[in-house]
Design a protein around this motif. Sequence first.
Motif, PDB file in Angstrom:
ATOM      1  N   VAL A 348      49.515  32.373  44.400  1.00  0.00           N
ATOM      2  CA  VAL A 348      49.682  32.471  42.954  1.00  0.00           C
ATOM      3  C   VAL A 348      48.303  32.380  42.300  1.00  0.00           C
ATOM      4  CG1 VAL A 348      50.661  31.400  40.888  1.00  0.00           C
ATOM      5  CG2 VAL A 348      51.982  31.459  43.013  1.00  0.00           C
ATOM      6  N   LEU A 349      47.976  33.352  41.439  1.00  0.00           N
ATOM      7  CA  LEU A 349      46.691  33.353  40.743  1.00  0.00           C
ATOM      8  C   LEU A 349      46.652  32.189  39.755  1.00  0.00           C
ATOM      9  CD1 LEU A 349      43.989  34.883  40.156  1.00  0.00           C
ATOM     10  CD2 LEU A 349      45.243  36.089  38.338  1.00  0.00           C
ATOM     11  N   ILE A 350      45.663  31.299  39.914  1.00  0.00           N
ATOM     12  CA  ILE A 350      45.555  30.166  38.981  1.00  0.00           C
ATOM     13  C   ILE A 350      44.331  30.275  38.071  1.00  0.00           C
ATOM     14  CG2 ILE A 350      46.795  28.654  40.570  1.00  0.00           C
ATOM     15  CD1 ILE A 350      43.487  27.431  40.189  1.00  0.00           C
ATOM     16  N   ARG A 351      43.288  31.001  38.524  1.00  0.00           N
ATOM     17  CA  ARG A 351      42.121  31.196  37.672  1.00  0.00           C
ATOM     18  C   ARG A 351      41.549  32.574  37.928  1.00  0.00           C
ATOM     19  NH1 ARG A 351      36.773  27.430  37.917  1.00  0.00           N
ATOM     20  NH2 ARG A 351      36.130  29.049  39.385  1.00  0.00           N
ATOM     21  N   LYS A 352      41.248  33.305  36.867  1.00  0.00           N
ATOM     22  CA  LYS A 352      40.670  34.649  36.982  1.00  0.00           C
ATOM     23  C   LYS A 352      39.442  34.729  36.093  1.00  0.00           C
ATOM     24  CE  LYS A 352      41.579  39.606  36.395  1.00  0.00           C
ATOM     25  NZ  LYS A 352      40.951  39.945  37.693  1.00  0.00           N
ATOM     26  N   ARG A 355      38.603  31.641  33.987  1.00  0.00           N
ATOM     27  CA  ARG A 355      39.569  31.066  33.050  1.00  0.00           C
ATOM     28  C   ARG A 355      40.887  30.796  33.747  1.00  0.00           C
ATOM     29  NH1 ARG A 355      38.843  30.707  27.770  1.00  0.00           N
ATOM     30  NH2 ARG A 355      41.106  30.650  27.451  1.00  0.00           N
ATOM     31  N   PHE A 356      41.447  29.615  33.477  1.00  0.00           N
ATOM     32  CA  PHE A 356      42.745  29.275  34.045  1.00  0.00           C
ATOM     33  C   PHE A 356      43.827  30.101  33.366  1.00  0.00           C
ATOM     34  CE2 PHE A 356      40.137  25.511  34.840  1.00  0.00           C
ATOM     35  CZ  PHE A 356      40.373  25.327  36.193  1.00  0.00           C
ATOM     36  N   VAL A 357      44.723  30.661  34.174  1.00  0.00           N
ATOM     37  CA  VAL A 357      45.756  31.546  33.640  1.00  0.00           C
ATOM     38  C   VAL A 357      47.144  30.909  33.642  1.00  0.00           C
ATOM     39  CG1 VAL A 357      44.470  33.623  34.258  1.00  0.00           C
ATOM     40  CG2 VAL A 357      46.090  32.664  35.902  1.00  0.00           C
ATOM     41  N   LEU A 358      47.346  29.813  34.364  1.00  0.00           N
ATOM     42  CA  LEU A 358      48.631  29.121  34.333  1.00  0.00           C
ATOM     43  C   LEU A 358      48.728  28.289  33.053  1.00  0.00           C
ATOM     44  CD1 LEU A 358      49.130  27.821  37.996  1.00  0.00           C
ATOM     45  CD2 LEU A 358      50.029  29.906  36.947  1.00  0.00           C
ATOM     46  N   ASN A 362      45.878  25.418  30.967  1.00  0.00           N
ATOM     47  CA  ASN A 362      45.144  25.910  29.815  1.00  0.00           C
ATOM     48  C   ASN A 362      44.304  24.821  29.150  1.00  0.00           C
ATOM     49  OD1 ASN A 362      44.522  27.987  27.779  1.00  0.00           O
ATOM     50  ND2 ASN A 362      45.736  26.691  26.418  1.00  0.00           N
ATOM     51  N   VAL A 363      44.729  23.570  29.307  1.00  0.00           N
ATOM     52  CA  VAL A 363      43.989  22.442  28.697  1.00  0.00           C
ATOM     53  C   VAL A 363      42.583  22.329  29.270  1.00  0.00           C
ATOM     54  CG1 VAL A 363      45.988  21.065  28.077  1.00  0.00           C
ATOM     55  CG2 VAL A 363      45.050  20.874  30.389  1.00  0.00           C
ATOM     56  N   ASN A 365      40.581  25.000  29.938  1.00  0.00           N
ATOM     57  CA  ASN A 365      39.696  26.061  29.479  1.00  0.00           C
ATOM     58  C   ASN A 365      38.739  25.498  28.434  1.00  0.00           C
ATOM     59  OD1 ASN A 365      40.468  28.290  31.091  1.00  0.00           O
ATOM     60  ND2 ASN A 365      42.327  28.543  29.876  1.00  0.00           N
ATOM     61  N   PRO A 366      37.514  26.047  28.342  1.00  0.00           N
ATOM     62  CA  PRO A 366      36.439  25.370  27.622  1.00  0.00           C
ATOM     63  C   PRO A 366      36.722  25.029  26.170  1.00  0.00           C
ATOM     64  CG  PRO A 366      35.861  27.656  28.185  1.00  0.00           C
ATOM     65  CD  PRO A 366      37.070  27.311  28.966  1.00  0.00           C
ATOM     66  N   GLU A 367      37.434  25.912  25.461  1.00  0.00           N
ATOM     67  CA  GLU A 367      37.675  25.635  24.044  1.00  0.00           C
ATOM     68  C   GLU A 367      38.560  24.407  23.840  1.00  0.00           C
ATOM     69  OE1 GLU A 367      40.828  28.642  25.424  1.00  0.00           O
ATOM     70  OE2 GLU A 367      38.678  28.270  25.732  1.00  0.00           O
ATOM     71  N   ASN A 368      39.273  23.994  24.875  1.00  0.00           N
ATOM     72  CA  ASN A 368      40.156  22.830  24.753  1.00  0.00           C
ATOM     73  C   ASN A 368      39.528  21.530  25.240  1.00  0.00           C
ATOM     74  OD1 ASN A 368      42.357  24.366  23.729  1.00  0.00           O
ATOM     75  ND2 ASN A 368      42.790  25.092  25.806  1.00  0.00           N
ATOM     76  N   LEU A 369      38.318  21.616  25.790  1.00  0.00           N
ATOM     77  CA  LEU A 369      37.644  20.408  26.275  1.00  0.00           C
ATOM     78  C   LEU A 369      36.485  19.976  25.372  1.00  0.00           C
ATOM     79  CD1 LEU A 369      37.481  20.965  30.144  1.00  0.00           C
ATOM     80  CD2 LEU A 369      38.907  19.338  28.902  1.00  0.00           C
ATOM     81  N   LYS A 370      36.095  20.843  24.451  1.00  0.00           N
ATOM     82  CA  LYS A 370      34.955  20.517  23.588  1.00  0.00           C
ATOM     83  C   LYS A 370      35.362  19.537  22.479  1.00  0.00           C
ATOM     84  CE  LYS A 370      32.346  24.783  24.347  1.00  0.00           C
ATOM     85  NZ  LYS A 370      31.743  25.984  23.769  1.00  0.00           N
TER      86      LYS A 370
END
Length: 370
Positions: A348-352, A355-358, A362-363, A365-370
């Motif tokens: 199962v693809l988890i990161r492409k 960027r995490f795709v599941l 998503n939490v 991915n960079p915009e959610n950790l800043k």
Amino acid sequence: MRDPRIQQLAKNLITYSVNLQKGEKVLIENFGFQKELVNELVQEAYAAGGFPFVLLKDHSVMRQQYMNASEEQMKIIAKHEGDLMAQMDAYIGLRSGDNINELSDVPSEQMALYEKTVLAMHREIRIKKTKWVVLRYPNAAMAQLASMSTEAFEDFYFQVCNLDYSKMNEAMKSLEDLMNRTDKVHLKGPGTDLTFSIKDIPAVRCAGEANIPDGEVYTAPVRDSINGTITYNTPSPYQGFTFENVSLTFENGKIVNATANDSERINKIFDTDEGSRYIGEFAIGVNPYIQHPMKDILFDEKIDGSFHFTPGQAYEEAYNGNESNIHWDMVMIQRPDYGGGEIYFDDVLIRKDGRFVLPELNVLNPENLK
């Protein structure tokens, strides 16, 4: 005037990273004489009710010493430092220096001797028996490696190092849980097609308690399960030399072919001992502020959209049975600007492309950790 950013960093290191308690002893080991942060750490340690001890070192002095040190001498150095370390409850390793290649002309056999004595002591005492954290400190040399002005690099450094790591720690739980349920991993990218298992080997969140900067979730591959080829796309300094264009081919877990800008030199390292040709760690990097390599592994292994795949010693917390005197974190970035790539867990693809795709990841991915 005291820099409030340094004060905040020192407070974070003492109260969060090593969580120093009243009556505990902390060793502050400083390579490069960074008095500002050392002084702040001493003050914060006392404020927490602890007892700070300081050990100052310099890489140019170490070079002179290690060029001709005997095995007996190295063992005495290791015992001396080990006796001090054994009395500590916590350890803060502050590294800085003007030249990352200061040890490049120390003979490989001397560096191997250093690793099996002094560094082995760190693995057995510091890593296993203390609350520890290691970090770099900004200077002009680091700014140059990052292709930034000194002032801009300082701003970047404190932004990265004073990140809200408690928030990151919470966000990592979903990836930790998924890794703990995964058997087969498949890594793909330019020059890379690699498969292995991580079944029943624990995943570990790293969010500011052992490294600053931080931002990775690691485990280890089942030792003999790795097959295929990986081509790393970041420079990788090790033993004072910067390796580039590193490509490793595995058969049943073992590195059977290794090439780089100095293939002879890299193969000597992989011949250090039996475990040097096996992998001790697989980790996924998620720090949103670190985007590009700067030849400093504490930063590079946390790059957003990266992973590292590490020849050598496995960590006790994610132990796959591999023992070695080396532990060499090598990094591949999978964002589009570095050629892209995919990570699959159990097909199962988890990161492409970094960027995490599941949805549950998503939490991270960079915009959610800043």
